[in-house]
Scaffold this motif. Structure first.
Motif, PDB file in Angstrom:
ATOM      1  N   GLY A 178       0.788  -1.230   0.000  1.00  0.00           N
ATOM      2  CA  GLY A 178       0.000   0.000   0.000  1.00  0.00           C
ATOM      3  C   GLY A 178       0.815   1.273   0.000  1.00  0.00           C
ATOM      4  N   THR A 179       2.098   1.192  -0.394  1.00  0.00           N
ATOM      5  CA  THR A 179       2.952   2.382  -0.329  1.00  0.00           C
ATOM      6  C   THR A 179       3.206   3.043  -1.679  1.00  0.00           C
ATOM      7  N   ILE A 180       2.742   2.452  -2.764  1.00  0.00           N
ATOM      8  CA  ILE A 180       2.983   3.065  -4.065  1.00  0.00           C
ATOM      9  C   ILE A 180       1.983   4.198  -4.295  1.00  0.00           C
ATOM     10  N   LYS A 181       2.510   5.351  -4.696  1.00  0.00           N
ATOM     11  CA  LYS A 181       1.671   6.526  -4.904  1.00  0.00           C
ATOM     12  C   LYS A 181       1.530   6.892  -6.379  1.00  0.00           C
ATOM     13  N   ALA A 182       2.595   6.658  -7.142  1.00  0.00           N
ATOM     14  CA  ALA A 182       2.560   6.995  -8.565  1.00  0.00           C
ATOM     15  C   ALA A 182       3.609   6.175  -9.297  1.00  0.00           C
ATOM     16  N   LEU A 183       3.375   5.949 -10.582  1.00  0.00           N
ATOM     17  CA  LEU A 183       4.311   5.204 -11.420  1.00  0.00           C
ATOM     18  C   LEU A 183       4.284   5.794 -12.822  1.00  0.00           C
ATOM     19  N   PHE A 184       5.475   6.130 -13.329  1.00  0.00           N
ATOM     20  CA  PHE A 184       5.608   6.703 -14.666  1.00  0.00           C
ATOM     21  C   PHE A 184       6.661   5.921 -15.436  1.00  0.00           C
ATOM     22  N   ILE A 185       6.370   5.618 -16.699  1.00  0.00           N
ATOM     23  CA  ILE A 185       7.312   4.891 -17.553  1.00  0.00           C
ATOM     24  C   ILE A 185       7.434   5.618 -18.893  1.00  0.00           C
ATOM     25  N   ARG A 186       8.667   5.794 -19.319  1.00  0.00           N
ATOM     26  CA  ARG A 186       8.930   6.364 -20.645  1.00  0.00           C
ATOM     27  C   ARG A 186       9.699   5.334 -21.461  1.00  0.00           C
ATOM     28  N   MET A 187       9.231   5.058 -22.677  1.00  0.00           N
ATOM     29  CA  MET A 187       9.917   4.149 -23.587  1.00  0.00           C
ATOM     30  C   MET A 187      10.340   4.928 -24.824  1.00  0.00           C
ATOM     31  N   SER A 188      11.656   4.953 -25.069  1.00  0.00           N
ATOM     32  CA  SER A 188      12.208   5.684 -26.215  1.00  0.00           C
ATOM     33  C   SER A 188      12.863   4.690 -27.165  1.00  0.00           C
TER      34      SER A 188
ATOM     35  N   ASN B  20       4.296  -2.513 -28.613  1.00  0.00           N
ATOM     36  CA  ASN B  20       5.453  -1.789 -28.105  1.00  0.00           C
ATOM     37  C   ASN B  20       5.424  -1.500 -26.614  1.00  0.00           C
ATOM     38  N   VAL B  21       4.271  -1.564 -25.989  1.00  0.00           N
ATOM     39  CA  VAL B  21       4.181  -1.090 -24.602  1.00  0.00           C
ATOM     40  C   VAL B  21       3.840  -2.216 -23.623  1.00  0.00           C
ATOM     41  N   ASN B  22       4.229  -3.437 -23.963  1.00  0.00           N
ATOM     42  CA  ASN B  22       3.976  -4.546 -23.037  1.00  0.00           C
ATOM     43  C   ASN B  22       4.736  -4.371 -21.725  1.00  0.00           C
ATOM     44  N   THR B  23       5.877  -3.688 -21.770  1.00  0.00           N
ATOM     45  CA  THR B  23       6.604  -3.376 -20.545  1.00  0.00           C
ATOM     46  C   THR B  23       5.752  -2.499 -19.633  1.00  0.00           C
ATOM     47  N   MET B  24       5.089  -1.513 -20.224  1.00  0.00           N
ATOM     48  CA  MET B  24       4.203  -0.642 -19.444  1.00  0.00           C
ATOM     49  C   MET B  24       3.017  -1.432 -18.894  1.00  0.00           C
ATOM     50  N   ALA B  25       2.505  -2.336 -19.715  1.00  0.00           N
ATOM     51  CA  ALA B  25       1.372  -3.144 -19.268  1.00  0.00           C
ATOM     52  C   ALA B  25       1.778  -4.025 -18.090  1.00  0.00           C
ATOM     53  N   ALA B  26       2.985  -4.594 -18.139  1.00  0.00           N
ATOM     54  CA  ALA B  26       3.473  -5.408 -17.023  1.00  0.00           C
ATOM     55  C   ALA B  26       3.572  -4.554 -15.765  1.00  0.00           C
ATOM     56  N   ALA B  27       4.007  -3.317 -15.916  1.00  0.00           N
ATOM     57  CA  ALA B  27       4.103  -2.415 -14.770  1.00  0.00           C
ATOM     58  C   ALA B  27       2.726  -2.110 -14.194  1.00  0.00           C
ATOM     59  N   ALA B  28       1.739  -1.948 -15.073  1.00  0.00           N
ATOM     60  CA  ALA B  28       0.377  -1.676 -14.606  1.00  0.00           C
ATOM     61  C   ALA B  28      -0.200  -2.864 -13.854  1.00  0.00           C
ATOM     62  N   VAL B  29       0.196  -4.070 -14.258  1.00  0.00           N
ATOM     63  CA  VAL B  29      -0.222  -5.270 -13.526  1.00  0.00           C
ATOM     64  C   VAL B  29       0.460  -5.305 -12.161  1.00  0.00           C
ATOM     65  N   ALA B  30       1.758  -4.977 -12.132  1.00  0.00           N
ATOM     66  CA  ALA B  30       2.500  -4.974 -10.867  1.00  0.00           C
ATOM     67  C   ALA B  30       1.932  -3.945  -9.898  1.00  0.00           C
ATOM     68  N   ALA B  31       1.586  -2.788 -10.432  1.00  0.00           N
ATOM     69  CA  ALA B  31       1.019  -1.712  -9.609  1.00  0.00           C
ATOM     70  C   ALA B  31      -0.498  -1.768  -9.702  1.00  0.00           C
ATOM     71  N   GLY B  32      -1.068  -2.878  -9.271  1.00  0.00           N
ATOM     72  CA  GLY B  32      -2.499  -3.121  -9.463  1.00  0.00           C
ATOM     73  C   GLY B  32      -3.402  -2.091  -8.824  1.00  0.00           C
ATOM     74  N   SER B  33      -2.966  -1.466  -7.725  1.00  0.00           N
ATOM     75  CA  SER B  33      -3.814  -0.467  -7.076  1.00  0.00           C
ATOM     76  C   SER B  33      -3.956   0.789  -7.926  1.00  0.00           C
ATOM     77  N   LEU B  34      -2.952   1.056  -8.772  1.00  0.00           N
ATOM     78  CA  LEU B  34      -3.030   2.178  -9.707  1.00  0.00           C
ATOM     79  C   LEU B  34      -3.720   1.749 -10.991  1.00  0.00           C
ATOM     80  N   GLY B  35      -3.381   0.553 -11.455  1.00  0.00           N
ATOM     81  CA  GLY B  35      -4.017  -0.007 -12.642  1.00  0.00           C
ATOM     82  C   GLY B  35      -3.595   0.685 -13.922  1.00  0.00           C
ATOM     83  N   PHE B  36      -4.184   0.254 -15.019  1.00  0.00           N
ATOM     84  CA  PHE B  36      -3.826   0.791 -16.331  1.00  0.00           C
ATOM     85  C   PHE B  36      -4.197   2.266 -16.467  1.00  0.00           C
ATOM     86  N   LYS B  37      -5.235   2.694 -15.790  1.00  0.00           N
ATOM     87  CA  LYS B  37      -5.624   4.107 -15.874  1.00  0.00           C
ATOM     88  C   LYS B  37      -4.760   4.987 -14.991  1.00  0.00           C
ATOM     89  N   GLY B  38      -4.220   4.417 -13.919  1.00  0.00           N
ATOM     90  CA  GLY B  38      -3.435   5.215 -12.985  1.00  0.00           C
ATOM     91  C   GLY B  38      -1.964   5.305 -13.323  1.00  0.00           C
TER      92      GLY B  38
END
Length: 278
Positions: free
Chosen positions: A142-152, A192-210
């Motif tokens: 319950g400690t994650i507040k935000a998650l941002f990913i940039r893919m270049s 191209n963004v499966n890495t981001m999708a994996a992160a959204a799964v890991a951060a389930g409380s934020l989810g794909f929209k968060g």
């Protein structure tokens, strides 16, 4: 289902670059790791002939259950996850190589319910995501507040559904293609963004929209992809990682990700009735 001490029968769905790598690894190194190949399916089965033993080629994916698998690995397209994901989970554990498909909330929920119903695991490989397990631990506590990913990436490495990148020219430099939620990004760049999708799964409380993401075209990136992850926690806590993943021009998947997928597959020993980042 099979335990970690048993031989696991693996079905591979898709025979692009990643599928070819996994099939080759299973045939060569799989027996020593307790893995054997049950079948390989590709949309164009002619591509398999002469490369995959004839008895392992599955012509019709609808008959996958006849091959009896412990784990089915999808490495082709989100549409396969949408069409067959529930069916796969009814018969075996399922490693979804196109987790961008899970940005569809209805499909996400359907597969989670199937995982619980059939006591199978929906495995999500980390791919090029660095620190995925740490993100998941923060989420679970319950400690994650935000998650941002940039893919270049070099523009030749993107496979976009729109016409955002049809006019690129060599030497144009850096261009931000899109920034927003991962839920919005996945339909634009599903391959191209499966890495981001994996992160959204890991951060389930934020989810794909968060979870927020950004994709950047950069003609200077001729030898590698860059994945930047910024995780924010409580009281000013933050972690910023930068991963340079070697990749050839035009390659959707960086070369280091291939071995990451193999290591993820080795984890798929049966974790029953849950979504599991591996």
């Amino acid at each position: 289902m099979a335990t970690s001490s048993a031989t696991l029968r693996i079905g591979v769905v898709g025979y692009g670059h990643l599928g070819q790598y996994l099939v080759g690894k299973i045939l060569k190194d799989g027996p020593a790791q307790g893995l054997i190949l049950a079948f390989v399916w590709n949309r164009n089965s002619d591509k398999l002939k002469g490369l995959v033993p004839a008895e392992l080629i599955l012509e019709d994916l609808s008959s996958f259950a006849d091959r009896r698998c412990d784990v089915i690995v999808e490495v082709c397209h989100p549409q396969i996850v949408k069409k067959f994901g529930h069916l796969f989970l009814s018969q075996s554990h399922f490693m979804v190589g196109s987790p961008s498909a899970l940005s569809d909330p209805d499909l996400n929920q359907k597969l989670r319910q199937a995982s619980l119903q059939y006591r199978r695991t929906l495995y999500v490989p980390s791919g090029a995501l660095w620190g995925g397990q740490d993100i998941q631990r923060m989420n679970d506590s319950g400690t994650i507040k935000a998650l941002f990913i940039r893919m270049s990436k070099h523009p030749s490495c993107f496979r976009l559904t729109g016409d955002v990148l049809t006019d690129w020219t060599e030497g144009e430099g850096r261009r931000v293609l899109f920034g927003g939620s991962v839920a919005e990004l996945c339909p634009l760049a599903p391959n191209n963004v499966n890495t981001m999708a994996a992160a959204a799964v890991a951060a389930g409380s934020l989810g794909f929209k968060g979870v927020q993401g950004e994709i950047v075209s950069d003609t200077a990136l001729k030898d590698y992809h860059v994945v930047e992850v910024e995780v924010t926690g409580p009281d000013g806590f933050s972690v910023h990682t930068v991963r340079r993943n070697p990749a050839k021009l035009g390659a959707v998947t960086g070369s280091a990700t291939y071995n990451s997928f193999w290591n993820s597959l080795l984890v798929c020993k049966g974790h029953g009735g849950r979504v599991y980042l591996c």
